[in-house]
Scaffold this active site. Structure first.
Site, PDB file in Angstrom:
ATOM      1  N   HIS B  60       0.733  -1.161   0.056  1.00  0.00           N
ATOM      2  CA  HIS B  60       0.091   0.070  -0.046  1.00  0.00           C
ATOM      3  C   HIS B  60       0.950   1.295  -0.183  1.00  0.00           C
ATOM      4  CE1 HIS B  60      -4.113   1.917   1.755  1.00  0.00           C
ATOM      5  NE2 HIS B  60      -3.262   2.873   0.971  1.00  0.00           N
ATOM      6  N   ARG B  64       2.540   8.341  -6.539  1.00  0.00           N
ATOM      7  CA  ARG B  64       1.956   9.908  -7.121  1.00  0.00           C
ATOM      8  C   ARG B  64       2.400  10.041  -8.666  1.00  0.00           C
ATOM      9  NH1 ARG B  64      -1.180  10.404  -3.141  1.00  0.00           N
ATOM     10  NH2 ARG B  64      -0.233  11.222  -0.967  1.00  0.00           N
ATOM     11  N   ASP B 307       0.796   2.698   3.879  1.00  0.00           N
ATOM     12  CA  ASP B 307       0.161   3.877   3.282  1.00  0.00           C
ATOM     13  C   ASP B 307       0.893   5.118   3.063  1.00  0.00           C
ATOM     14  OD1 ASP B 307      -1.907   5.279   2.357  1.00  0.00           O
ATOM     15  OD2 ASP B 307      -3.136   5.394   3.959  1.00  0.00           O
TER      16      ASP B 307
END
Lengths: 303, 430
Positions: B60, B64, B307
């Site tokens: 995860h 970008r 994350d």
């Protein structure tokens, strides 16, 4: 990124000690009694009111005038700041123009904590989001002390939209510091989770005010109905509106307060607002002296 | 060049239940032996007093690219991964454009191949543009090589779309990764709803916004064989719901982040309005942390995933409500967890390595995360005793939005091999 501020700003009431509260009240009392004239001629104060304000802004304005201070008002319609970054720019430019202190109101909680990390001149928080409204709490406490002498162990009821109220939060801090016992009252949708950790009791019934020495009603905002927290103003008022009949049920020496502006017939009825128990107009008047005191103390580096 | 022997390290390879001092022989980028006292003429790498484990597997991360490369790109994200000991990273599709078409998967795979830093796997969108309205071309995306599907960041609010996605995916045998948050309950969200948000006057997102969506999707998942993987669980009740669903035999897995295992909302009392403490889901309570730790110990929580969510300094340097959600995580993950969980005896080093290697690999069916003989040599060597400061100027990531910046951490990644090629060496200072 953030540090604990204490020195040269008034951002909230949480960090004000009993001693500091007395310092502010003593000076406010002197201003009120004309015992001191305190002048700050040649000082410039910048107003950045990003939210509507009648009482607070007017009161700050008179406070500044009384102190001989020039006010530079860059409030909503004639300024374009929204976010913190541009607020910093605006503030820095005003400092370059000679502003010595800011009075700011903004809809973002904590924005002045953010700003205070970036600029060196004192900031007075005129209300930020749901976080704090320190001068309101100070003038409320001052009004109560004027009335009662001391509010130690007095029972306070705060009624209304506690969840969205910066007035409630700031009052909780000062009133606790001054030794009062506080209960917040409202429908469960208006009581924020974890408020008891701020040291208050919770009640969902207006009957609680019958035991109270101090009854503070909060203004209900129209948008709360739209967001579904209450069905309607009248539905809310049917349970939590303070009505004329309550005047005979509450303690006879109890006082009724409201930070204004009052929705008459909703939070409190007109009769209640105008009753002998009401301190609402005293609150407004005292706002000037409290703000004079806070401005003076911050400019002199004494707070 | 990519043949060598790693000598005398504490080898932890949970897949093969290995936890002892061993040597590892790598020939032509492939692990050939994991044994005691290997005699070999190959170059020796001394790993005495160090941890040697499979390269970590991140399921995860937000790199970008394309679209938000001022925050991160595949190269800087990969460098951040290497500094954190990761050799495989699965990137989320909430880029611009969203990874909802095969040509975008091809682009990312080509970029990753040319960079040749870490193994990059791509997660495809469940719905077109992550709008939650129309299913993306998931079969075509699967054929182009995505390993899983997710609308991460955007919860799939429409239960019918979710039901269709789960049923459609059954044939494709790809897992779906869910960001569980009922927006009607959560927005406008800035932090956990509770005593701290109340005190700071910030609008809170309640834990139950996450829990009701997990409950909904457990019900929907029962109808399908599709693997449902719940991203970043953050509350006690979420863990309990998933534990019960697993007991019921539902094909469900979940992950937790390092920050949800180590930081609570109370951090915001000491660092009020610090935007490096703002993420979604938000930091919760200590009670939630304890349940998440219980979850990694009893197997309810399968994997630890960071994350990794880079944002530029300018984006984070705002008042709290306007700042974007997310913190970077790859570079500090192991150290944070080693210090806060292993050193405090809240979990074992073996279990921590497992949650960073074979367990996440299993969640997304990746053939990674082990030191099995015959597998490609993705290996990380860590000095468990070395302290270091997480220094902004020394990050691989383009961004530095971490609550641990300038903090002293323990357990430094020294060397990382990907396919037997040394991609990172931190010379020791002792």
């Amino acid at each position: 990124m953030q540090s604990l501020y204490k020195t040269s700003h008034l951002l909230d009431t949480e960090h004000l000690s009993h001693k500091e509260l007395n310092l502010i009240f003593d000076l406010a009392r002197k201003f009120k009694n004309n015992d001191t004239l305190g002048t700050h001629r040649g000082t410039n104060v910048g107003f950045l009111f990003h939210e509507a304000s009648t009482r607070t802004k007017g009161s700050f304005l008179i406070a500044c005038k009384n102190l001989g201070i020039n006010v530079l008002d860059l409030s909503p319609q004639n300024s374009s700041f929204v976010k913190g970054e541009s607020l910093v720019d605006t503030a820095e430019n005003l400092i370059a123009l000679g502003v010595n202190l800011f009075v700011i109101r903004h809809n973002q909680s904590g924005i002045m904590n953010y700003l205070s990390e970036k600029i060196d001149v004192p900031i007075i928080n005129g209300g930020d989001g749901m976080h704090a409204h320190p001068t309101q709490a100070l003038l409320d406490a001052f009004t109560l002390i004027e009335h009662f002498g001391s509010i130690e162990n007095k029972k306070v009821s705060i009624i209304g939209d506690i969840k969205h109220s910066r007035v409630a939060r700031s009052n909780i801090h000062t009133l606790k510091t001054l030794g009062a016992e506080i209960t917040v009252i409202g429908p469960k949708t208006f009581i924020p989770i974890g408020i008891e950790k701020m040291g208050v009791n919770i009640s969902y019934s207006l009957d609680t005010i019958l035991e109270s020495d101090i009854i503070m009603a909060l203004r209900i905002q129209k948008e709360r109905q739209l967001s579904g927290l209450i069905p309607s103003f009248s539905d809310y008022a049917s349970c939590y509106g303070i009505k004329e009949k309550h005047l005979t049920e509450i303690k006879s020496e109890a006082v009724i307060m409201h930070p204004g502006p009052v929705n008459r017939g909703i939070e409190i009825s007109g009769k209640v607002a105008d009753s002998k128990n009401s301190l609402i107009l005293e609150q407004t008047t005292n706002g000037i002296f409290i703000r004079m005191a806070v401005i003076s103390l911050l400019l002199e580096g004494n707070l | 060049m990519n043949s060598f022997v790693i000598k005398n390290g504490l080898v932890i390879d949970p897949k093969n239940n290995i936890n002892e001092i061993l040597d590892i022989e790598v020939i032509d980028g492939v692990i050939t032996r994991v044994e005691k006292n290997i005699n070999s003429n190959l170059k020796h790498i001394d790993a005495k007093h160090k941890l040697v484990c499979p390269g970590f597997v991140e399921i995860h991360a937000h790199f970008r690219e394309p679209g938000y490369t001022h925050k991160e790109d595949l190269q800087t994200g990969s460098l951040a991964a290497l500094k954190g000991g990761y050799t495989t990273v699965c990137v989320m599709p909430n880029t611009n454009p969203v990874i909802d078409a095969p040509y975008l998967v091809d682009y990312l795979k080509l970029r990753a191949k040319n960079l040749n830093l870490v193994n990059i796997e791509v997660i495809g969108a469940v719905t077109k543009s992550l709008a939650g309205q129309e299913l993306a071309n998931m079969a075509l995306l699967k054929k182009s090589g995505v390993v899983a599907f997710s609308d991460d960041g955007m919860p799939i609010m429409n239960a019918k779309i979710m039901r269709n996605a789960l049923n459609y995916l059954e044939n494709l045998e790809a897992p779906i990764i869910l960001h569980e948050e009922d927006h009607n309950l959560s927005l406008p969200a800035t932090m956990n709803e509770g005593s701290v948000s109340t005190k700071l006057g910030l609008t809170g997102t309640p834990g139950l916004a996450e829990e009701v969506m997990i409950a909904r999707d457990i019900v929907l998942a029962k109808e399908s064989k599709t693997r449902v993987h719940v991203a970043h669980v953050s509350t006690k009740k979420s863990v309990k719901l998933i534990r019960a669903a697993k007991e019921e035999g539902i094909n469900i897995t979940c992950e937790v982040t390092p920050h949800h295992l180590t930081l609570s909302e109370e951090e915001l009392l000491t660092r009020p309005y610090d935007t490096n403490l703002k993420m979604s889901p938000p930091l919760r309570t200590k009670e939630d942390i304890y349940e998440c730790i219980a979850g990694i110990n009893d197997g309810t929580i399968d994997a630890i995933a960071t994350d990794h969510a880079p944002h530029s300094i300018a984006e984070k340097d705002q008042e709290f409500s306007n700042a974007p959600n997310g913190i970077i995580g790859l570079e500090s993950a192991f150290s944070i967890l080693y210090m806060n969980l292993v050193k405090k005896e809240l979990t074992s080093l073996f279990n921590l390595v497992s949650k960073l290697t074979i367990e996440p690999a299993k969640v997304l069916n990746l053939n990674k995360g082990s030191l099995s003989v015959g597998s490609s040599a993705d290996i990380t060597i860590i000095d468990l005793d070395q302290e270091y400061i997480l220094d902004r100027s020394n990050l691989g990531s383009k961004s530095s939005n971490s609550p641990w910046i300038n903090k002293k951490l323990l357990g430094k990644v020294k060397r990382v091999y990907v396919n037997g090629i040394e991609k990172l060496t931190e010379e020791s200072h002792d």
